[in-house]
Design an enzyme around this catalytic site. Structure first.
Site, PDB file in Angstrom:
ATOM      1  N   TYR A  88       0.843  -1.209   0.000  1.00  0.00           N
ATOM      2  CA  TYR A  88       0.000   0.000   0.000  1.00  0.00           C
ATOM      3  C   TYR A  88       0.875   1.254   0.000  1.00  0.00           C
ATOM      4  CZ  TYR A  88      -3.734   3.186   1.551  1.00  0.00           C
ATOM      5  OH  TYR A  88      -4.645   4.222   1.656  1.00  0.00           O
TER       6      TYR A  88
ATOM      7  N   THR B  68      -1.653   3.652  23.307  1.00  0.00           N
ATOM      8  CA  THR B  68      -1.098   5.012  23.406  1.00  0.00           C
ATOM      9  C   THR B  68      -0.730   5.582  22.035  1.00  0.00           C
ATOM     10  OG1 THR B  68       1.118   4.129  23.752  1.00  0.00           O
ATOM     11  CG2 THR B  68      -0.150   4.697  25.736  1.00  0.00           C
TER      12      THR B  68
ATOM     13  N   GLU C  61       4.174   1.788  -0.554  1.00  0.00           N
ATOM     14  CA  GLU C  61       5.070   1.999  -1.696  1.00  0.00           C
ATOM     15  C   GLU C  61       4.271   2.142  -2.997  1.00  0.00           C
ATOM     16  OE1 GLU C  61       7.872   2.978  -1.139  1.00  0.00           O
ATOM     17  OE2 GLU C  61       9.083   1.702   0.150  1.00  0.00           O
TER      18      GLU C  61
HETATM   19  P1  NAD Z   1     -12.649   1.938   0.132  1.00  0.00           P
HETATM   20  O1  NAD Z   1     -11.998   0.607   0.195  1.00  0.00           O
HETATM   21  O2  NAD Z   1     -13.991   2.109   0.728  1.00  0.00           O
HETATM   22  O3  NAD Z   1     -12.720   2.449  -1.371  1.00  0.00           O
HETATM   23  C1  NAD Z   1     -11.864   2.027  -2.387  1.00  0.00           C
HETATM   24  C2  NAD Z   1     -12.714   1.660  -3.598  1.00  0.00           C
HETATM   25  O4  NAD Z   1     -11.845   1.284  -4.671  1.00  0.00           O
HETATM   26  C3  NAD Z   1     -13.639   0.479  -3.335  1.00  0.00           C
HETATM   27  O5  NAD Z   1     -14.936   0.785  -3.764  1.00  0.00           O
HETATM   28  C4  NAD Z   1     -13.022  -0.643  -4.149  1.00  0.00           C
HETATM   29  O6  NAD Z   1     -13.970  -1.601  -4.572  1.00  0.00           O
HETATM   30  C5  NAD Z   1     -12.390   0.117  -5.293  1.00  0.00           C
HETATM   31  N1  NAD Z   1     -11.283  -0.566  -5.952  1.00  0.00           N
HETATM   32  C6  NAD Z   1     -10.236  -1.205  -5.386  1.00  0.00           C
HETATM   33  N2  NAD Z   1      -9.410  -1.686  -6.323  1.00  0.00           N
HETATM   34  C7  NAD Z   1      -9.959  -1.340  -7.544  1.00  0.00           C
HETATM   35  C8  NAD Z   1      -9.568  -1.542  -8.886  1.00  0.00           C
HETATM   36  N3  NAD Z   1      -8.444  -2.214  -9.201  1.00  0.00           N
HETATM   37  N4  NAD Z   1     -10.361  -1.042  -9.856  1.00  0.00           N
HETATM   38  C9  NAD Z   1     -11.511  -0.386  -9.582  1.00  0.00           C
HETATM   39  N5  NAD Z   1     -11.915  -0.154  -8.305  1.00  0.00           N
HETATM   40  C10 NAD Z   1     -11.140  -0.630  -7.305  1.00  0.00           C
HETATM   41  O7  NAD Z   1     -11.618   2.979   0.781  1.00  0.00           O
HETATM   42  P2  NAD Z   1     -11.766   4.543   1.047  1.00  0.00           P
HETATM   43  O8  NAD Z   1     -11.512   4.751   2.473  1.00  0.00           O
HETATM   44  O9  NAD Z   1     -12.979   5.086   0.432  1.00  0.00           O
HETATM   45  O10 NAD Z   1     -10.484   5.079   0.265  1.00  0.00           O
HETATM   46  C11 NAD Z   1     -10.581   5.699  -1.003  1.00  0.00           C
HETATM   47  C12 NAD Z   1      -9.208   6.200  -1.396  1.00  0.00           C
HETATM   48  O11 NAD Z   1      -8.727   7.144  -0.440  1.00  0.00           O
HETATM   49  C13 NAD Z   1      -8.169   5.089  -1.499  1.00  0.00           C
HETATM   50  O12 NAD Z   1      -7.333   5.333  -2.607  1.00  0.00           O
HETATM   51  C14 NAD Z   1      -7.389   5.243  -0.216  1.00  0.00           C
HETATM   52  O13 NAD Z   1      -6.060   4.827  -0.363  1.00  0.00           O
HETATM   53  C15 NAD Z   1      -7.464   6.747   0.030  1.00  0.00           C
HETATM   54  N6  NAD Z   1      -7.317   7.052   1.466  1.00  0.00           N
HETATM   55  C16 NAD Z   1      -8.335   6.828   2.342  1.00  0.00           C
HETATM   56  C17 NAD Z   1      -8.136   7.114   3.681  1.00  0.00           C
HETATM   57  C18 NAD Z   1      -9.213   6.918   4.717  1.00  0.00           C
HETATM   58  O14 NAD Z   1      -8.968   7.162   5.892  1.00  0.00           O
HETATM   59  N7  NAD Z   1     -10.409   6.522   4.376  1.00  0.00           N
HETATM   60  C19 NAD Z   1      -6.905   7.606   4.124  1.00  0.00           C
HETATM   61  C20 NAD Z   1      -5.890   7.796   3.199  1.00  0.00           C
HETATM   62  C21 NAD Z   1      -6.112   7.537   1.856  1.00  0.00           C
END
Ligand code: NAD
Ligand code: UDP
Ligand code: UDP
Length: 325
Positions: free
Chosen positions: A156, A219, A158
């Site tokens: 994730y 913590t 990297e």
């Molecule tokens: P989530 O898992 O609810 O949403 C990710 C979505 O991407 C899902 O609907 C999943 O089905 C879809 N997905 C995964 N691989 C796919 C692919 N190869 N092709 C098409 N769709 C695909 O997570 P989230 O919390 O909504 O996160 C959304 C984005 O925000 C992500 O990129 C995540 O890294 C980033 N992010 C979220 C947070 C957080 O706290 N929620 C923090 C940092 C970064």
């Protein structure tokens, strides 16, 4: 802007692609952009997201849902791309770590290639995980991070770092209009109940009267941003002038220990659950707090929803689901 829309005189209406649009953040983003009058193409392979998250949007002619995996090339015509597709919780991104890296890296290449062909503006949902287990606190955008390249979280961390590299290389090499936002822990309705993230885990455990699992001694700290604040900042970031690329931190700088969070949820749900301690997962960052000076300055944004207010809305969401199922 597409020619067909110019013909119709709908100059403010944009055709917007949201990848990962059926996920937690993506579904809120689609909802907000749709309400602003845009035409939304929501692309998702439903790995961690679900149709249920966007079911209420399907009735709108300006909303289109497409089952698709962004590790494959995608040929559509759009004005803007929000690239959110990627499993975000450790349980899910470690389930198939190779696919996680492919989604971040191949997915970014495909979406950047698409943006290049149609001259779309493109935003990457990056993450505070690019800072790893930080030795600078709070983390400003200028901090390069302390990431283990060969650990369980590396697929994730990297993958997201490489995606950032790709965004900046497409910007330098092909003059793409890019925006990179680094999202810190965000919570709210439509979090996946079983994805192991701390807010959803603790709320579901408290509502079910199950033991509340605190990893390590509790913590370690995190700073929790309510989803509505996050979406507001993300859209503001997309709408910054073309010469602004980021990276830009988005999150709530108020920091809490995991123990404080657990106690607050127990109090708010009047739960009889006990707190139990479990081993700390490897490479679990000890502390995390965004430095949001840049977001305040460039986006004129600061989060406005306090933890208790956001927790109440999230608890209400899980209460209906926990009771209904
Ligand atoms: P989530 O898992 O609810 O949403 C990710 C979505 O991407 C899902 O609907 C999943 O089905 C879809 N997905 C995964 N691989 C796919 C692919 N190869 N092709 C098409 N769709 C695909 O997570 P989230 O919390 O909504 O996160 C959304 C984005 O925000 C992500 O990129 C995540 O890294 C980033 N992010 C979220 C947070 C957080 O706290 N929620 C923090 C940092 C970064
Ligand atoms: N791509 C895509 N949709 C498009 C254009 C490109 O999915 O509309 C993908 C395609 O897989 C391509 C990748 O984006 O390999 C990178 O595109 P780019 O033009 O940067 O490089 P190419 O590989 O085509 O030389
Ligand atoms: N955590 C916890 N109990 C849980 C789930 C998570 O104590 O049931 C801890 C986890 O070890 C981490 C923090 O809460 O220190 C935040 O975890 P999460 O997976 O939500 O986000 P991330 O580690 O990616 O910031």
């Amino acid at each position: 802007m597409l020619a067909s829309e110019l013909d119709l005189g709908l100059s403010n209406m944009k055709k917007i692609l949201v990848t990962g649009g059926a996920g937690f953040l993506g579904s809120h983003l689609c909802e907000t952009l749709l309400a602003q009058g845009h035409d939304i193409l929501c692309v998702d392979n439903f790995f961690t997201g679900s149709k249920e998250n966007v079911a209420h949007l399907l009735k709108y002619p300006s909303f289109e849902l497409m089952r698709f995996d962004i590790t494959f090339p995608l040929y559509v015509e759009v004005d803007e791309i929000y690239n959110l597709a990627c499993p975000a919780s450790p349980i899910h991104y470690q389930f198939d770590p190779v696919q996680t890296t492919k989604t971040s890296v191949h997915g970014a290449i495909n979406m950047l290639g698409l943006a290049k062909r149609v001259k779309a503006k493109i935003l990457q949902a990056s993450t505070s995980e690019v800072y790893g287990d930080p030795d600078v606190h709070p983390q400003p955008e200028s901090y390069w991070g302390r990431v283990n390249p060969v650990g369980l979280r590396s697929c994730y961390d990297e993958g997201k770092r490489c995606a950032e590299t790709l965004f900046f290389d497409y910007w330098r090499q092909h003059q793409l209009r890019i925006k990179v936002v680094r999202i810190f822990n965000t919570y709210g309705p439509r979090m996946h109940p079983n994805d192991g993230r701390v807010v959803s885990n603790i709320i579901v455990q408290a509502l079910k009267g199950e033991d509340i699992t605190v990893y390590g001694d509790g913590t370690q700290t995190r700073s929790f941003c309510y989803v509505d604040d996050l979406i507001e900042a993300m859209i503001r970031a997309m709408n910054t002038p073309d010469n602004f690329t980021g990276p830009i931190n988005i999150g709530n700088p108020k920091e809490f220990t995991i123990m404080q969070l657990a106690k607050q949820v127990i109090a708010m749900t009047a739960s009889k659950s006990n707190i139990v301690f479990r081993p700390l997962p490897s490479d679990d960052p000890k502390q995390r707090q965004p430095n949001i000076a840049l977001a305040k300055d460039i986006l004129n944004w600061t989060p406005s929803i306090e933890l208790d207010e956001g927790l109440e809305k999230t608890i209400n969401y899980f209460r209906t689901r926990t009771v209904a199922r």
